[in-house]
Design a protein around this motif. Structure first.
Motif: not given
Length: 329
Positions: A46-47, A138-148, A197-198
């Motif tokens: 879900v992250d 929106k938050v999940s997309g930002e989290l994925f982009h930031t993690g990568m 996930d994160l």
């Protein structure tokens, strides 16, 4: 009392003798991981994908009634749920897309969660709701982009650090080995479809630091031996360096793996993916430190005297003059 030694002193294992079989097998494993990522993909949590995840445990059942649970949740009219077991067979996660308009009105998501949990408790007397997670798209997309981005920047700055401390060949060798470590670990998640996930991104960043430390120890010994044995063939010099650091590498990795295996089988389910990622990553990282980091230097043209400064004619005459043995030109 005599101390126990996992690795005997003065080992003389010819690791470089098997460099090509190991290299080819590594390339095949990396290619298989890439194919898995494109075909199976990752089971993003879900992250990263957004939505709502409800964790449920059926306390009096050996396994979760997945089919009945899916029909029960779907009857509420919120759409088809994605239900997956994790940890034990009687533990499941119910993943739902957020209702339309939930981005602007969080109460809609809260209302959906309350109705689903109430329905599950009503239809299944032994159901225990362990938690509800909700993340907007929106938050999940930002989290994925930031993690990568964090993973990519970590590898770039690691390469720059090794380049400054050693030479560019060492940086390229370490970067290749680190890419292998990360790619094979991610490939395992694609193969098993464990949730990504994160927590897994944190595990990969931890793995980068551990694997880098191991490779720097090997590279530091190679650099020392290049100063001591300038006329030794490069294959023999690399074998010598890896053998000299073998005891430290194996002892450190084994001690960490013992703790991780204990967590893997006895630890809480919530950190199972995190522990599995680090366990496999450390095993692969140790393997790459021994069998991959050193041979790459040969393929990049490094020789035992590559980094020895060449003495100019003027420097030679000055050295001979200081020694009192100057020769006529």
């Amino acid at each position: 009392m005599k101390l126990l030694k996992l690795i005997p002193d003065n080992t003389n294992i010819h690791f470089l003798r098997w460099q090509w079989p190991f290299f080819i097998s590594n390339l095949l494993a990396m290619a298989a991981s890439i194919v898995l990522l494109f075909t199976h993909g990752l089971n993003l949590g879900v992250d990263f994908v957004g939505g709502q995840m409800i964790r449920v445990t059926f306390e009096q059942s050996a396994s979760a009634p997945v089919g009945k649970l899916r029909d029960s949740v779907e009857s509420l009219g919120f759409g088809e749920p994605v239900i997956q077991t994790f940890g034990k067979p009687n533990e499941v996660s119910v993943r739902m897309k957020l209702p339309e308009g939930a981005e602007d009105n969080p109460k809609l998501a809260d209302g959906m969660a309350r109705k689903i949990t109430a329905k599950v408790r009503q239809d299944f007397a032994d159901a225990r709701v362990d938690g509800v997670d909700s993340v907007s798209g929106k938050v999940s997309g930002e989290l994925f982009h930031t993690g990568m981005l964090a993973l990519g920047l970590a590898m770039v700055f690691i390469s720059i650090y090794i380049w400054i401390r050693f030479e560019w060949q060492f940086a390229a060798g370490a970067l290749f080995a680190l890419v292998q470590d990360i790619l094979l670990t991610v490939g395992m998640f694609s193969l098993t479809q464990m949730e990504f996930d994160l927590n897994i991104v944190a595990a990969l960043l931890t793995l980068l630091g551990y694997s880098l430390n191991d490779k720097i120890v090997v590279y530091d010994r190679i650099r020392e031996n290049m100063k001591k044995h300038r006329r030794m063939p490069m294959n023999e010099l690399l074998d010598l360096s890896v053998n000299e650091t073998l005891s430290r590498t194996v002892a450190t990795s084994l001690s960490v793996l013992i703790m991780l295996v204990a967590l893997l089988f006895l630890g809480p389910d919530v950190i199972f993916g995190f522990t599995a990622a680090i366990t496999l990553g450390i095993f692969i990282g140790t393997y790459s430190s021994i069998f991959m980091s050193a041979p790459i230097l040969i393929w990049l043209g490094v020789k035992s005297d590559s980094f020895v400064k060449t003495e100019s004619e003027i420097d030679r005459q000055e050295r001979l003059a200081r020694q009192g043995g100057a020769q006529p030109p």
